[in-house]
Design a protein around this motif. Structure first.
Motif, PDB file in Angstrom:
ATOM      1  N   ILE A 145       0.871  -1.166   0.000  1.00 23.12           N
ATOM      2  CA  ILE A 145       0.000   0.000   0.000  1.00 23.12           C
ATOM      3  C   ILE A 145       0.917   1.228   0.000  1.00 23.12           C
ATOM      4  O   ILE A 145       1.637   1.487   0.966  1.00 23.12           O
ATOM      5  N   ILE A 146       0.889   1.964  -1.105  1.00 28.85           N
ATOM      6  CA  ILE A 146       1.791   3.104  -1.307  1.00 28.85           C
ATOM      7  C   ILE A 146       1.024   4.401  -1.068  1.00 28.85           C
ATOM      8  O   ILE A 146      -0.091   4.585  -1.570  1.00 28.85           O
ATOM      9  N   GLU A 147       1.636   5.311  -0.297  1.00 31.57           N
ATOM     10  CA  GLU A 147       1.024   6.629  -0.108  1.00 31.57           C
ATOM     11  C   GLU A 147       1.307   7.490  -1.338  1.00 31.57           C
ATOM     12  O   GLU A 147       2.449   7.571  -1.806  1.00 31.57           O
ATOM     13  N   THR A 148       0.281   8.109  -1.879  1.00 33.17           N
ATOM     14  CA  THR A 148       0.413   8.934  -3.087  1.00 33.17           C
ATOM     15  C   THR A 148       0.349  10.412  -2.708  1.00 33.17           C
ATOM     16  O   THR A 148      -0.248  10.780  -1.691  1.00 33.17           O
ATOM     17  N   PRO A 149       0.973  11.285  -3.525  1.00 36.20           N
ATOM     18  CA  PRO A 149       0.944  12.726  -3.223  1.00 36.20           C
ATOM     19  C   PRO A 149      -0.434  13.314  -3.463  1.00 36.20           C
ATOM     20  O   PRO A 149      -1.314  12.665  -4.038  1.00 36.20           O
ATOM     21  N   VAL A 150      -0.598  14.549  -3.000  1.00 39.91           N
ATOM     22  CA  VAL A 150      -1.869  15.235  -3.204  1.00 39.91           C
ATOM     23  C   VAL A 150      -2.087  15.448  -4.694  1.00 39.91           C
ATOM     24  O   VAL A 150      -1.139  15.439  -5.496  1.00 39.91           O
TER      25      VAL A 150
END
Length: 279
Positions: free
Chosen positions: A173-178
């Motif tokens: 699960i990768i955090e993505t930028p705004v």
């Protein structure tokens, strides 16, 4: 003539009877006397041997009757007709009743009369087609193991691969930028996980994915999933079926991953938001 007559008279004796000595000589000349046939001996009966023989005969008859009646009796149990992956819900089309011979067995299959109770339960293990369903192979809900947590993530089609996902798949699960923001300079925050279940959301076109993660990463993942700024990446299955501990698959001890998966943001393990401007 007179001499012969006198000899004959001596042999016969007075009155014409043969003397005893002459009778013995005649008997010896006639040969040995044939003995009388021996009387047959009666066989001795042993009651214990007879009783043992009768008992063995009765035991053989009982064994034959038991085998005949037992092998001819069967009872219906549930068998798996199609492959069911761990975490998938069991449907009526996945099961069928089959006849199993009655008798002692190491198997503990589920009786066919429990079909209604098994339907809509979750498979706790992979159920290959052709296997018998057992009581410990399904449950009403899946429970995480020790040191693990299950987190639900709602994903849009652009946040997950188009490839079909199944229980047991190794993912990150990768955090993505705004939206519209710059890509992070360092490796983004990522949490390794294993898929538990995949369901279509009742509203919209989102897909709800339950993932198994280390317990000390559950809070950080839940916070990021709530913001909607996450993406799911499908990784290759580890060799030998064992999850790796280098950040590409969930570890079994519940520790935070090391390397790129956990070093991109500060506070990944304790649930704090990253401080690189992307949180």
């Amino acid at each position: 003539m007179s001499s012969d007559t006198s000899v004959g008279a001596r042999r016969t004796g007075p009155g014409g009877a043969m003397p005893p000595s002459a009778a013995g000589q005649e008997a010896r000349v006639a040969g040995p006397k044939v003995p009388a046939p021996a009387k047959p001996t009666r066989a001795r009966r042993r009651p214990a041997v007879i009783a043992l023989g009768l008992a063995l005969v009765a035991l053989g008859i009982l064994a034959s009757v038991y085998l005949t009646t037992t092998l001819g009796q069967t009872h219906k149990v549930l068998a798996v007709t199609s492959n069911v992956a761990r975490g998938d819900m069991i449907t009526p089309s996945d099961l069928a009743p089959v006849d199993l011979p009655t008798g002692p067995t190491l198997l503990d299959p589920v009786d066919a009369s429990l079909l209604e109770e098994v339907v809509d339960q979750f498979a706790t293990v992979d159920l290959p087609a052709g296997s018998l369903l057992t009581a410990d192979s399904y449950a009403a809900s899946l429970q995480p193991g020790e040191g693990r947590s299950i987190v639900g993530i709602a994903l849009n089609p652009n946040q997950m691969p188009a490839t079909s996902l199944a229980a047991g798949d190794q993912v990150r699960i990768i955090e993505t930028p705004v939206s519209g923001g710059d890509a992070p300079v360092e490796d983004p925050f990522a949490i390794p996980a294993a898929i538990v279940t995949v369901k279509e959301a009742t509203v919209g076109d989102q897909t709800v994915v339950d993932v198994d993660v280390a317990r000390n990463q559950a809070a950080a993942l839940a916070a990021r999933a709530a913001s909607g700024r996450v993406a799911l990446v499908l990784d290759a299955a580890p060799a030998g079926g064992n999850a790796a501990t280098d950040g590409s698959a969930p570890s079994t001890g519940g520790d935070a991953p090391t390397g790129a998966a956990g070093s991109g943001d500060a506070g990944a393990a304790n649930g704090e938001a990253p401080t690189d401007g992307n949180g």
